[in-house]
Write a protein that holds these residues in place. Structure first.
Motif, PDB file in Angstrom:
ATOM      1  N   ASN A  35       0.795  -1.228   0.000  1.00  0.00           N
ATOM      2  CA  ASN A  35       0.000   0.000   0.000  1.00  0.00           C
ATOM      3  C   ASN A  35       0.829   1.280   0.000  1.00  0.00           C
ATOM      4  O   ASN A  35       0.290   2.360   0.228  1.00  0.00           O
ATOM      5  CB  ASN A  35      -0.928   0.001   1.217  1.00  0.00           C
ATOM      6  CG  ASN A  35      -2.076  -0.938   1.029  1.00  0.00           C
ATOM      7  OD1 ASN A  35      -2.983  -0.676   0.249  1.00  0.00           O
ATOM      8  ND2 ASN A  35      -2.037  -2.077   1.721  1.00  0.00           N
ATOM      9  N   ASP A  37       1.949   3.224  -2.233  1.00  0.00           N
ATOM     10  CA  ASP A  37       1.552   4.283  -3.158  1.00  0.00           C
ATOM     11  C   ASP A  37       0.034   4.478  -3.254  1.00  0.00           C
ATOM     12  O   ASP A  37      -0.430   5.206  -4.132  1.00  0.00           O
ATOM     13  CB  ASP A  37       2.093   3.982  -4.564  1.00  0.00           C
ATOM     14  CG  ASP A  37       3.602   4.120  -4.636  1.00  0.00           C
ATOM     15  OD1 ASP A  37       4.140   5.053  -3.999  1.00  0.00           O
ATOM     16  OD2 ASP A  37       4.243   3.296  -5.308  1.00  0.00           O
ATOM     17  N   SER A  38      -0.712   3.857  -2.377  1.00  0.00           N
ATOM     18  CA  SER A  38      -2.170   3.976  -2.458  1.00  0.00           C
ATOM     19  C   SER A  38      -2.625   5.349  -1.963  1.00  0.00           C
ATOM     20  O   SER A  38      -1.957   5.988  -1.155  1.00  0.00           O
ATOM     21  CB  SER A  38      -2.852   2.862  -1.660  1.00  0.00           C
ATOM     22  OG  SER A  38      -2.512   2.960  -0.298  1.00  0.00           O
ATOM     23  N   THR A  39      -3.752   5.784  -2.477  1.00  0.00           N
ATOM     24  CA  THR A  39      -4.329   7.055  -2.041  1.00  0.00           C
ATOM     25  C   THR A  39      -5.742   6.784  -1.537  1.00  0.00           C
ATOM     26  O   THR A  39      -6.256   5.681  -1.656  1.00  0.00           O
ATOM     27  CB  THR A  39      -4.374   8.076  -3.197  1.00  0.00           C
ATOM     28  OG1 THR A  39      -5.114   7.511  -4.280  1.00  0.00           O
ATOM     29  CG2 THR A  39      -2.977   8.443  -3.664  1.00  0.00           C
ATOM     30  N   PRO A  47      -5.420   8.193   3.275  1.00  0.00           N
ATOM     31  CA  PRO A  47      -4.992   6.966   2.601  1.00  0.00           C
ATOM     32  C   PRO A  47      -4.737   5.849   3.612  1.00  0.00           C
ATOM     33  O   PRO A  47      -5.024   5.995   4.805  1.00  0.00           O
ATOM     34  CB  PRO A  47      -3.683   7.398   1.933  1.00  0.00           C
ATOM     35  CG  PRO A  47      -3.119   8.402   2.887  1.00  0.00           C
ATOM     36  CD  PRO A  47      -4.326   9.137   3.435  1.00  0.00           C
ATOM     37  N   LYS A  83       1.405  15.699  -1.111  1.00  0.00           N
ATOM     38  CA  LYS A  83       1.970  16.211  -2.369  1.00  0.00           C
ATOM     39  C   LYS A  83       0.914  17.061  -3.067  1.00  0.00           C
ATOM     40  O   LYS A  83      -0.284  16.777  -2.982  1.00  0.00           O
ATOM     41  CB  LYS A  83       2.353  15.059  -3.297  1.00  0.00           C
ATOM     42  CG  LYS A  83       3.477  14.193  -2.793  1.00  0.00           C
ATOM     43  CD  LYS A  83       3.794  13.103  -3.804  1.00  0.00           C
ATOM     44  CE  LYS A  83       4.865  12.162  -3.311  1.00  0.00           C
ATOM     45  NZ  LYS A  83       5.118  11.075  -4.286  1.00  0.00           N
ATOM     46  N   ASN A  88      -5.091  14.891  -9.488  1.00  0.00           N
ATOM     47  CA  ASN A  88      -5.314  13.568  -8.903  1.00  0.00           C
ATOM     48  C   ASN A  88      -6.735  13.505  -8.338  1.00  0.00           C
ATOM     49  O   ASN A  88      -7.175  14.411  -7.642  1.00  0.00           O
ATOM     50  CB  ASN A  88      -4.286  13.317  -7.799  1.00  0.00           C
ATOM     51  CG  ASN A  88      -4.288  11.890  -7.292  1.00  0.00           C
ATOM     52  OD1 ASN A  88      -5.325  11.290  -7.055  1.00  0.00           O
ATOM     53  ND2 ASN A  88      -3.095  11.357  -7.117  1.00  0.00           N
ATOM     54  N   LYS A  98      -2.918  13.170  -0.007  1.00  0.00           N
ATOM     55  CA  LYS A  98      -2.227  12.497   1.098  1.00  0.00           C
ATOM     56  C   LYS A  98      -1.811  11.102   0.632  1.00  0.00           C
ATOM     57  O   LYS A  98      -2.609  10.380   0.038  1.00  0.00           O
ATOM     58  CB  LYS A  98      -3.144  12.361   2.309  1.00  0.00           C
ATOM     59  CG  LYS A  98      -3.513  13.661   2.964  1.00  0.00           C
ATOM     60  CD  LYS A  98      -4.424  13.365   4.144  1.00  0.00           C
ATOM     61  CE  LYS A  98      -5.086  14.618   4.680  1.00  0.00           C
ATOM     62  NZ  LYS A  98      -6.081  14.291   5.713  1.00  0.00           N
ATOM     63  N   TYR A  99      -0.557  10.763   0.939  1.00  0.00           N
ATOM     64  CA  TYR A  99      -0.039   9.431   0.645  1.00  0.00           C
ATOM     65  C   TYR A  99       0.264   8.722   1.962  1.00  0.00           C
ATOM     66  O   TYR A  99       0.503   9.367   2.989  1.00  0.00           O
ATOM     67  CB  TYR A  99       1.224   9.522  -0.218  1.00  0.00           C
ATOM     68  CG  TYR A  99       0.903   9.800  -1.666  1.00  0.00           C
ATOM     69  CD1 TYR A  99       0.650   8.760  -2.543  1.00  0.00           C
ATOM     70  CD2 TYR A  99       0.824  11.106  -2.142  1.00  0.00           C
ATOM     71  CE1 TYR A  99       0.349   9.006  -3.877  1.00  0.00           C
ATOM     72  CE2 TYR A  99       0.521  11.364  -3.466  1.00  0.00           C
ATOM     73  CZ  TYR A  99       0.282  10.304  -4.324  1.00  0.00           C
ATOM     74  OH  TYR A  99      -0.035  10.556  -5.642  1.00  0.00           O
TER      75      TYR A  99
END
Length: 141
Positions: A35, A37-39, A47, A83, A88, A98-99
């Motif tokens: 997970n 790189d999941s958002t 996330p 970021k 997105n 948010k990551y």
């Protein structure tokens, strides 16, 4: 001789508890890595939050020994990585996404540590099996 059999059983039980605990730890770490790189599913939402495994020590009355088990899986309360990505779908009203608070370098180091602990417990079981086999061979002679 009966006491030796109890020692062998105790050793195997303790090492087996270590195998189970480290296996559970590796499962949690794998989930964190999967997970990284999941958002969030919704715009502006949170996330995936890193999970931290804990261990507990308990008295196994059958073995008359202390064993280890995977304890509660706690959420890591550190901050999410934010970021600016206005395009997105997970971005909030200001364009920030948010990551997860997962650091893949830390997770890989934790995974390697868990693997080494797992292997150490496996080596204890293998050595104990060899000692049992040698004992049986001596008794047969």
């Amino acid at each position: 001789m009966a006491d030796d059999a109890g020692d062998f059983a105790r050793t195997m039980g303790i090492a087996t508890s270590g195998l189970r605990a480290q296996s559970g730890r590796m499962r949690v770490i794998s989930e964190n890595i999967a997970n990284v790189d999941s958002t969030a599913q919704t715009a502006g939402g949170d996330p995936y939050r890193r999970k931290v495994p804990t261990f507990t020590s308990t008295l196994d009355r059958t073995l008359d020994a202390r064993t280890v088990a995977l304890g509660r899986i706690k959420p890591d309360t550190s901050s999410f990585l934010v970021k600016y990505e206005p395009t997105n779908p997970a971005a909030d009203a200001t364009g920030h996404v948010k990551y997860p608070n997962v650091n893949s370098v830390i997770e890989m180091a934790d995974m390697r540590n868990a693997q080494r602990s797992y292997e150490a417990n496996l080596n204890v079981i293998s050595a104990t099996r060899r000692m049992i086999q040698r004992t049986l061979d001596i008794l047969k002679a």
